[in-house]
Motif scaffolding. Structure first.
Motif, PDB file in Angstrom:
ATOM      1  N   ASN A  74       0.750  -1.210   0.089  1.00 47.13           N
ATOM      2  CA  ASN A  74      -0.094   0.012   0.001  1.00 47.13           C
ATOM      3  C   ASN A  74       0.814   1.264  -0.184  1.00 47.13           C
ATOM      4  OD1 ASN A  74      -2.266  -1.477  -0.306  1.00 47.13           O
ATOM      5  ND2 ASN A  74      -2.698  -1.352   1.998  1.00 47.13           N
ATOM      6  N   ALA A  75       2.098   1.298   0.541  1.00 52.52           N
ATOM      7  CA  ALA A  75       2.849   2.252   0.471  1.00 52.52           C
ATOM      8  C   ALA A  75       3.307   2.670  -0.829  1.00 52.52           C
ATOM      9  CB  ALA A  75       4.165   2.149   1.328  1.00 52.52           C
ATOM     10  N   LYS A  76       3.207   1.578  -1.714  1.00 52.22           N
ATOM     11  CA  LYS A  76       4.066   1.825  -3.163  1.00 52.22           C
ATOM     12  C   LYS A  76       2.623   1.837  -4.234  1.00 52.22           C
ATOM     13  CE  LYS A  76       8.393  -0.202  -2.663  1.00 52.22           C
ATOM     14  NZ  LYS A  76       9.571  -1.174  -3.161  1.00 52.22           N
ATOM     15  N   ASN A  77       1.495   1.739  -3.571  1.00 53.53           N
ATOM     16  CA  ASN A  77       0.425   1.756  -4.506  1.00 53.53           C
ATOM     17  C   ASN A  77       0.529   0.707  -5.394  1.00 53.53           C
ATOM     18  OD1 ASN A  77      -0.625   3.703  -2.954  1.00 53.53           O
ATOM     19  ND2 ASN A  77      -0.458   5.397  -4.556  1.00 53.53           N
ATOM     20  N   THR A  78       0.709  -0.446  -5.077  1.00 52.89           N
ATOM     21  CA  THR A  78       1.171  -1.443  -6.234  1.00 52.89           C
ATOM     22  C   THR A  78       0.703  -2.908  -5.538  1.00 52.89           C
ATOM     23  OG1 THR A  78       3.115  -0.307  -6.601  1.00 52.89           O
ATOM     24  CG2 THR A  78       2.782  -2.581  -7.543  1.00 52.89           C
ATOM     25  N   VAL A  79       0.055  -3.566  -6.635  1.00 48.87           N
ATOM     26  CA  VAL A  79      -0.269  -4.964  -6.427  1.00 48.87           C
ATOM     27  C   VAL A  79       0.488  -5.818  -7.082  1.00 48.87           C
ATOM     28  CG1 VAL A  79      -2.497  -5.056  -7.700  1.00 48.87           C
ATOM     29  CG2 VAL A  79      -2.223  -6.617  -5.813  1.00 48.87           C
ATOM     30  N   TYR A  80       0.938  -7.062  -6.716  1.00 45.61           N
ATOM     31  CA  TYR A  80       1.561  -7.911  -7.247  1.00 45.61           C
ATOM     32  C   TYR A  80       1.010  -9.288  -7.708  1.00 45.61           C
ATOM     33  CZ  TYR A  80       5.242  -4.624  -5.774  1.00 45.61           C
ATOM     34  OH  TYR A  80       5.953  -3.434  -5.571  1.00 45.61           O
ATOM     35  N   LEU A  81       1.373  -9.971  -8.894  1.00 55.42           N
ATOM     36  CA  LEU A  81       1.044 -11.153  -9.010  1.00 55.42           C
ATOM     37  C   LEU A  81       2.253 -12.101  -9.270  1.00 55.42           C
ATOM     38  CD1 LEU A  81      -1.618 -13.045  -9.112  1.00 55.42           C
ATOM     39  CD2 LEU A  81      -1.599 -13.047 -11.546  1.00 55.42           C
ATOM     40  N   GLN A  82       2.673 -13.144  -8.517  1.00 51.77           N
ATOM     41  CA  GLN A  82       3.923 -13.924  -8.694  1.00 51.77           C
ATOM     42  C   GLN A  82       3.130 -14.898  -9.433  1.00 51.77           C
ATOM     43  OE1 GLN A  82       7.095 -13.531  -8.376  1.00 51.77           O
ATOM     44  NE2 GLN A  82       7.304 -15.348  -9.277  1.00 51.77           N
ATOM     45  N   MET A  83       3.657 -15.497 -10.412  1.00 51.19           N
ATOM     46  CA  MET A  83       3.170 -16.681 -11.291  1.00 51.19           C
ATOM     47  C   MET A  83       4.580 -17.514 -11.398  1.00 51.19           C
ATOM     48  SD  MET A  83       0.935 -14.800 -14.058  1.00 51.19           S
ATOM     49  CE  MET A  83       2.209 -14.018 -14.863  1.00 51.19           C
ATOM     50  N   ASN A  84       4.173 -18.542 -10.706  1.00 50.96           N
ATOM     51  CA  ASN A  84       5.224 -19.720 -10.679  1.00 50.96           C
ATOM     52  C   ASN A  84       4.814 -21.099 -11.458  1.00 50.96           C
ATOM     53  OD1 ASN A  84       7.192 -18.346  -9.235  1.00 50.96           O
ATOM     54  ND2 ASN A  84       6.224 -19.184  -7.643  1.00 50.96           N
ATOM     55  N   SER A  85       5.563 -22.092 -11.946  1.00 53.41           N
ATOM     56  CA  SER A  85       5.315 -23.081 -12.587  1.00 53.41           C
ATOM     57  C   SER A  85       4.186 -22.871 -13.700  1.00 53.41           C
ATOM     58  CB  SER A  85       4.692 -24.234 -11.638  1.00 53.41           C
ATOM     59  OG  SER A  85       5.468 -24.464 -10.543  1.00 53.41           O
ATOM     60  N   LEU A  86       4.497 -21.992 -14.710  1.00 53.73           N
ATOM     61  CA  LEU A  86       3.587 -21.594 -15.660  1.00 53.73           C
ATOM     62  C   LEU A  86       3.421 -22.699 -16.581  1.00 53.73           C
ATOM     63  CD1 LEU A  86       4.780 -17.873 -15.921  1.00 53.73           C
ATOM     64  CD2 LEU A  86       2.491 -18.629 -15.520  1.00 53.73           C
ATOM     65  N   LYS A  87       2.104 -22.711 -17.197  1.00 52.36           N
ATOM     66  CA  LYS A  87       1.453 -23.757 -18.203  1.00 52.36           C
ATOM     67  C   LYS A  87       1.152 -22.929 -19.351  1.00 52.36           C
ATOM     68  CE  LYS A  87      -0.173 -26.250 -14.240  1.00 52.36           C
ATOM     69  NZ  LYS A  87      -1.490 -27.203 -13.698  1.00 52.36           N
ATOM     70  N   LEU A  88       1.193 -23.990 -20.454  1.00 58.06           N
ATOM     71  CA  LEU A  88       0.670 -23.291 -21.653  1.00 58.06           C
ATOM     72  C   LEU A  88      -0.650 -22.566 -21.474  1.00 58.06           C
ATOM     73  CD1 LEU A  88       1.570 -26.428 -24.298  1.00 58.06           C
ATOM     74  CD2 LEU A  88       3.058 -23.884 -23.509  1.00 58.06           C
ATOM     75  N   GLU A  89      -1.543 -23.239 -20.729  1.00 54.54           N
ATOM     76  CA  GLU A  89      -2.812 -22.839 -20.583  1.00 54.54           C
ATOM     77  C   GLU A  89      -2.848 -21.320 -19.900  1.00 54.54           C
ATOM     78  OE1 GLU A  89      -1.823 -25.727 -19.924  1.00 54.54           O
ATOM     79  OE2 GLU A  89      -2.756 -26.662 -18.093  1.00 54.54           O
ATOM     80  N   ASP A  90      -1.728 -21.075 -19.465  1.00 56.05           N
ATOM     81  CA  ASP A  90      -1.674 -19.540 -18.864  1.00 56.05           C
ATOM     82  C   ASP A  90      -1.478 -18.509 -19.513  1.00 56.05           C
ATOM     83  OD1 ASP A  90       0.097 -21.102 -15.936  1.00 56.05           O
ATOM     84  OD2 ASP A  90      -2.087 -20.774 -15.912  1.00 56.05           O
ATOM     85  N   THR A  91      -1.379 -18.836 -20.808  1.00 48.31           N
ATOM     86  CA  THR A  91      -1.291 -17.651 -21.672  1.00 48.31           C
ATOM     87  C   THR A  91      -2.646 -16.967 -21.844  1.00 48.31           C
ATOM     88  OG1 THR A  91       0.148 -18.980 -23.255  1.00 48.31           O
ATOM     89  CG2 THR A  91      -0.892 -17.293 -24.312  1.00 48.31           C
ATOM     90  N   ALA A  92      -2.331 -15.522 -21.516  1.00 48.51           N
ATOM     91  CA  ALA A  92      -3.692 -14.912 -21.722  1.00 48.51           C
ATOM     92  C   ALA A  92      -3.359 -13.346 -21.569  1.00 48.51           C
ATOM     93  CB  ALA A  92      -4.555 -15.147 -20.541  1.00 48.51           C
ATOM     94  N   VAL A  93      -4.383 -12.714 -21.498  1.00 52.15           N
ATOM     95  CA  VAL A  93      -3.887 -11.092 -21.360  1.00 52.15           C
ATOM     96  C   VAL A  93      -4.650 -10.905 -19.818  1.00 52.15           C
ATOM     97  CG1 VAL A  93      -4.567  -8.641 -21.647  1.00 52.15           C
ATOM     98  CG2 VAL A  93      -4.326 -10.064 -23.570  1.00 52.15           C
ATOM     99  N   TYR A  94      -3.660 -10.572 -18.981  1.00 50.54           N
ATOM    100  CA  TYR A  94      -3.667 -10.395 -17.645  1.00 50.54           C
ATOM    101  C   TYR A  94      -4.273  -8.972 -17.102  1.00 50.54           C
ATOM    102  CZ  TYR A  94      -2.053 -15.087 -16.968  1.00 50.54           C
ATOM    103  OH  TYR A  94      -1.848 -16.333 -16.659  1.00 50.54           O
TER     104      TYR A  94
END
Length: 124
Positions: A74-94
């Motif tokens: 909240n101090a940086k006004n930022t949210v993150y999404l750490q994505m590990n073990s990515l799969k082909l089906e994770d291909t998308a616009v986020y």
């Protein structure tokens, strides 16, 4: 009004990792529930993860539970999404989203503000 800008997308091999960031500007960040969604070609936009205003509560779609982690600074006004073990089906616009109706939510209708999206492509 809140403006959201996602970054960190790109091309990654299956099994790899990426960290997406969503920077918010325009208003104080901490009152907003935040969420991540994605849309693959030919599919509807779907929920991935949400985090409460304080950051203490998180909730994930079954498809990413144990692989993705949502967090916020909240101090940086930022949210993150750490994505590990990515799969082909994770291909998308986020997309990241912000809303004030609830403390956190998996429903897109509870979000008032959306980023422009960042492309994630997972290759074999």
């Amino acid at each position: 009004q809140v403006q959201l800008v996602e970054s960190g997308g790109g091309l990654v091999q299956a099994g790899g990792s990426l960290r997406l960031s969503c920077a918010a500007s325009g208003r104080t960040f901490s009152p907003y529930a935040m969420g991540w969604f994605r849309q693959a070609p030919g599919k509807e936009r779907g929920f991935l993860a949400t985090i409460s205003r304080s950051g203490r509560i998180t909730y994930y779609a079954d498809s990413v539970k144990g692989r993705f982690t949502i967090s916020r600074d909240n101090a940086k006004n930022t949210v993150y999404l750490q994505m590990n073990s990515l799969k082909l089906e994770d291909t998308a616009v986020y997309y990241c989203a912000a809303g004030t109706r609830t403390d956190y939510s998996r429903f897109s209708y509870n979000y008032d503000y959306w980023g422009q999206g960042t492309q994630v492509t997972v290759s074999s």
